[in-house]
Design an enzyme around this catalytic site. Structure first.
Site, PDB file in Angstrom:
ATOM      1  N   ASP A  15       0.830  -1.211   0.000  1.00  0.00           N
ATOM      2  CA  ASP A  15       0.000   0.000   0.000  1.00  0.00           C
ATOM      3  C   ASP A  15       0.866   1.264   0.000  1.00  0.00           C
ATOM      4  OD1 ASP A  15      -2.347   1.402  -0.058  1.00  0.00           O
ATOM      5  OD2 ASP A  15      -2.853   1.116   2.059  1.00  0.00           O
ATOM      6  N   THR A  61     -10.762  -6.960  -4.867  1.00  0.00           N
ATOM      7  CA  THR A  61     -12.103  -6.930  -5.474  1.00  0.00           C
ATOM      8  C   THR A  61     -12.725  -5.548  -5.306  1.00  0.00           C
ATOM      9  OG1 THR A  61     -12.870  -7.960  -3.422  1.00  0.00           O
ATOM     10  CG2 THR A  61     -12.662  -9.406  -5.321  1.00  0.00           C
ATOM     11  N   ASN A  63     -10.877  -2.721  -5.529  1.00  0.00           N
ATOM     12  CA  ASN A  63     -10.128  -1.750  -6.332  1.00  0.00           C
ATOM     13  C   ASN A  63     -10.807  -1.433  -7.673  1.00  0.00           C
ATOM     14  OD1 ASN A  63      -6.879  -2.952  -5.155  1.00  0.00           O
ATOM     15  ND2 ASN A  63      -8.045  -1.155  -4.463  1.00  0.00           N
ATOM     16  N   TRP A  64     -11.822  -2.235  -8.063  1.00  0.00           N
ATOM     17  CA  TRP A  64     -12.579  -1.910  -9.275  1.00  0.00           C
ATOM     18  C   TRP A  64     -13.259  -0.561  -9.161  1.00  0.00           C
ATOM     19  CZ3 TRP A  64     -11.489  -4.606 -13.398  1.00  0.00           C
ATOM     20  CH2 TRP A  64     -11.100  -5.937 -13.263  1.00  0.00           C
TER      21      TRP A  64
HETATM   22  C1  IPE Z   1      -5.364  -2.778  -0.285  1.00  0.00           C
HETATM   23  O1  IPE Z   1      -5.040  -1.451  -0.490  1.00  0.00           O
HETATM   24  C2  IPE Z   1      -5.393  -3.490  -1.596  1.00  0.00           C
HETATM   25  C3  IPE Z   1      -4.092  -3.740  -2.209  1.00  0.00           C
HETATM   26  C4  IPE Z   1      -2.944  -3.451  -1.692  1.00  0.00           C
HETATM   27  C5  IPE Z   1      -4.136  -4.366  -3.501  1.00  0.00           C
HETATM   28  P1  IPE Z   1      -6.160  -0.323  -0.652  1.00  0.00           P
HETATM   29  O2  IPE Z   1      -5.431   0.949  -0.780  1.00  0.00           O
HETATM   30  O3  IPE Z   1      -7.084  -0.700  -1.738  1.00  0.00           O
HETATM   31  O4  IPE Z   1      -6.935  -0.445   0.729  1.00  0.00           O
HETATM   32  P2  IPE Z   1      -7.860   0.585   1.487  1.00  0.00           P
HETATM   33  O5  IPE Z   1      -8.937   0.983   0.535  1.00  0.00           O
HETATM   34  O6  IPE Z   1      -7.023   1.748   1.892  1.00  0.00           O
HETATM   35  O7  IPE Z   1      -8.355  -0.171   2.684  1.00  0.00           O
HETATM   36  C1  IPE Z   2      -1.424   0.242  -3.421  1.00  0.00           C
HETATM   37  O1  IPE Z   2      -1.260   1.605  -3.460  1.00  0.00           O
HETATM   38  C2  IPE Z   2      -1.712  -0.354  -4.770  1.00  0.00           C
HETATM   39  C3  IPE Z   2      -3.056  -0.911  -4.889  1.00  0.00           C
HETATM   40  C4  IPE Z   2      -4.000  -0.820  -4.006  1.00  0.00           C
HETATM   41  C5  IPE Z   2      -3.366  -1.602  -6.104  1.00  0.00           C
HETATM   42  P1  IPE Z   2      -2.487   2.616  -3.486  1.00  0.00           P
HETATM   43  O2  IPE Z   2      -2.832   2.878  -4.905  1.00  0.00           O
HETATM   44  O3  IPE Z   2      -3.596   2.126  -2.636  1.00  0.00           O
HETATM   45  O4  IPE Z   2      -1.813   3.884  -2.848  1.00  0.00           O
HETATM   46  P2  IPE Z   2      -2.443   4.909  -1.829  1.00  0.00           P
HETATM   47  O5  IPE Z   2      -3.010   4.115  -0.690  1.00  0.00           O
HETATM   48  O6  IPE Z   2      -3.505   5.663  -2.567  1.00  0.00           O
HETATM   49  O7  IPE Z   2      -1.310   5.781  -1.415  1.00  0.00           O
HETATM   50 MG    MG Z   3      -4.089   2.380  -0.692  1.00  0.00          MG
END
Ligand code: IPE
Ligand code: IPE
Ligand code: MG
Length: 229
Positions: A15, A61, A63-64
């Site tokens: 993350d 799931t 992230n969509w």
């Molecule tokens: C968790 O990260 C999913 C992945 C690392 C693929 P997110 O950034 O999507 O999680 P939330 O929304 O902050 O909980």
């Molecule tokens: C993790 O980084 C990658 C995925 C969730 C796919 P993020 O894209 O969630 O990055 P932040 O949380 O917005 O910084």
């Molecule tokens: Mg994130």
């Protein structure tokens, strides 16, 4: 306090890619590209350190619900990464597991991934598990539906475990989440029942070998009790 040995299975919630890019006044996609670089480094280093199984949460799931442009970037990175990884996995005898429904990718990519999973399926002990289009709740619902299709009328923990994407993997000993968030976000919730949880403020693209070693050293100091006194 007894010292733990090395974790057999380490799982990463990668993350902070977006915040990493924002800090540099770059597009979020640049953060994802940098995150892919960190992932490659960590795979090599983890196996060198003696960890046998590593899991990465690459796309959830949930992230969509991101903007289409970002979703497209993440999907194309996934396809590209697996295309590039093929030779390395075969040369270095690393087993590939994908947890999640990857049938959403282009048919050509789905075929290439299935072939790679098949070709590497007998390799031991090193395993990379990519959690793509993965969510624990979807995984459990999918498992239950498959059990029903198979006519199973009575479930127990062992049977359910065998219907999960992770059926051939040990439970994670250590789960690492970067970027300061302290939640599981629907990641390996069944499998994480007794995992040690390590949180660091480091953003995923900055997570390097040194940070990995820190997490392992922390893990070694934990006393795992599994409910015993
Ligand atoms: C968790 O990260 C999913 C992945 C690392 C693929 P997110 O950034 O999507 O999680 P939330 O929304 O902050 O909980
Ligand atoms: C993790 O980084 C990658 C995925 C969730 C796919 P993020 O894209 O969630 O990055 P932040 O949380 O917005 O910084
Ligand atoms: Mg994130």
């Amino acid at each position: 306090m007894s010292e733990n040995s090395l974790p057999k299975h380490v799982a990463f919630i990668m993350d902070g890619n977006g915040r990493w890019a924002k800090k540099r006044h770059k597009a979020r996609s640049a953060g994802h590209t940098a995150g892919y670089g960190a992932l490659q480094k960590i795979i090599a280093h983890a196996f060198k350190s003696g960890v046998e199984t590593i899991s990465f949460y690459a796309f959830s799931t949930e992230n969509w619900s991101r903007p289409k442009e970002e979703v497209d970037k993440l999907l194309s990175l996934m396809s590209k990464a697996l295309k590039l990884a093929g030779k390395k996995l075969l040369d270095e005898k690393i087993r590939l597991v994908i947890s999640g429904d990857y049938s959403v990718l282009k048919p050509r990519t789905v075929k290439a991934i299935s072939d790679l999973i098949e070709k590497t399926s007998k390799f031991t002990p090193y395993t990379v598990n990519i959690c793509f289009n993965y969510g624990s709740r979807a995984e459990i619902v999918n498992a239950v539906n498959n059990m029903i299709s198979d006519g199973i009328r009575k479930c127990d923990e062992k049977i359910l475990s065998k219907y999960l994407y992770t059926k051939d993997l040990p439970d994670p000993d250590l789960i690492v989440r970067t970027s300061g968030e302290q939640r599981l976000s629907n990641f390996l919730m069944w499998q994480a029942s007794y995992s040690e949880l390590y949180f660091t403020d480091v953003l995923w693209p900055d997570f390097d070998e040194k940070e990995f070693d820190k997490a392992i050293e922390w893990y070694k100091t934990r006393e795992r009790r599994y409910g015993k006194s």
